[in-house]
Design a protein around this motif. Structure first.
Motif, PDB file in Angstrom:
ATOM      1  N   GLN A  77       0.849  -1.206   0.086  1.00 43.45           N
ATOM      2  CA  GLN A  77      -0.071   0.081  -0.057  1.00 43.45           C
ATOM      3  C   GLN A  77       1.080   1.282  -0.095  1.00 43.45           C
ATOM      4  O   GLN A  77       0.475   2.341  -0.930  1.00 43.45           O
ATOM      5  N   ALA A 133       0.705   3.948  -2.850  1.00 43.04           N
ATOM      6  CA  ALA A 133       0.496   5.371  -2.582  1.00 43.04           C
ATOM      7  C   ALA A 133       1.643   6.235  -3.140  1.00 43.04           C
ATOM      8  O   ALA A 133       1.413   7.342  -3.674  1.00 43.04           O
ATOM      9  N   ARG A 189       1.377   9.546  -5.591  1.00 45.94           N
ATOM     10  CA  ARG A 189       1.734  11.015  -5.492  1.00 45.94           C
ATOM     11  C   ARG A 189       2.685  11.277  -6.425  1.00 45.94           C
ATOM     12  O   ARG A 189       2.622  12.370  -6.929  1.00 45.94           O
TER      13      ARG A 189
END
Length: 122
Positions: A32, A36, A40
């Motif tokens: 995760q 992420a 980003r």
């Protein structure tokens, strides 16, 4: 098999299951985090493009405001010129009336004038 061995096997099995669950959860969290970070990174890449779009939008809005102000100024100027034209037409009409009176007067004074024969054409 004694009860102690069964309890030890059950405890070891539970510990192994808990350890495997903990490792899976840790691996899932790491996945995760990586996901992420990728999101980003893609967002950061689009940040510049979005900023450019916002700048273009603001520039277009500014040009629109300037064009509107210019058109309002032109409309005011057009209204002023229309009023001046109206005044000039009135003055020209008055001048034409005076000039026609002068022609009539000249015709009345001139003994050779045929003022009674036909109306004068401009």
């Amino acid at each position: 098999m004694s009860t102690t061995i069964v309890i030890v096997i059950i405890v070891v099995a539970v510990v192994i299951i808990l350890l495997v669950a903990w490792l899976l959860m840790r691996k899932r969290r790491e996945h995760q985090r990586v996901e992420a970070e990728g999101i980003r990174d893609r967002a950061a890449e689009k940040e510049f493009e979005v900023a450019q779009q916002e700048a273009r939008a603001e520039e277009t809005a500014a040009r629109g405001r300037a064009a509107k102000a210019e058109s309002e100024a032109k409309a005011a100027q057009a209204e002023q010129l229309a009023q001046q034209a109206h005044m000039h037409r009135g003055e020209a009409a008055d001048s034409r009336t005076e000039l026609d009176k002068e022609w009539e007067r000249a015709d009345k004074v001139d003994p050779d004038s045929r003022s009674g024969d036909a109306p004068r054409e401009d």
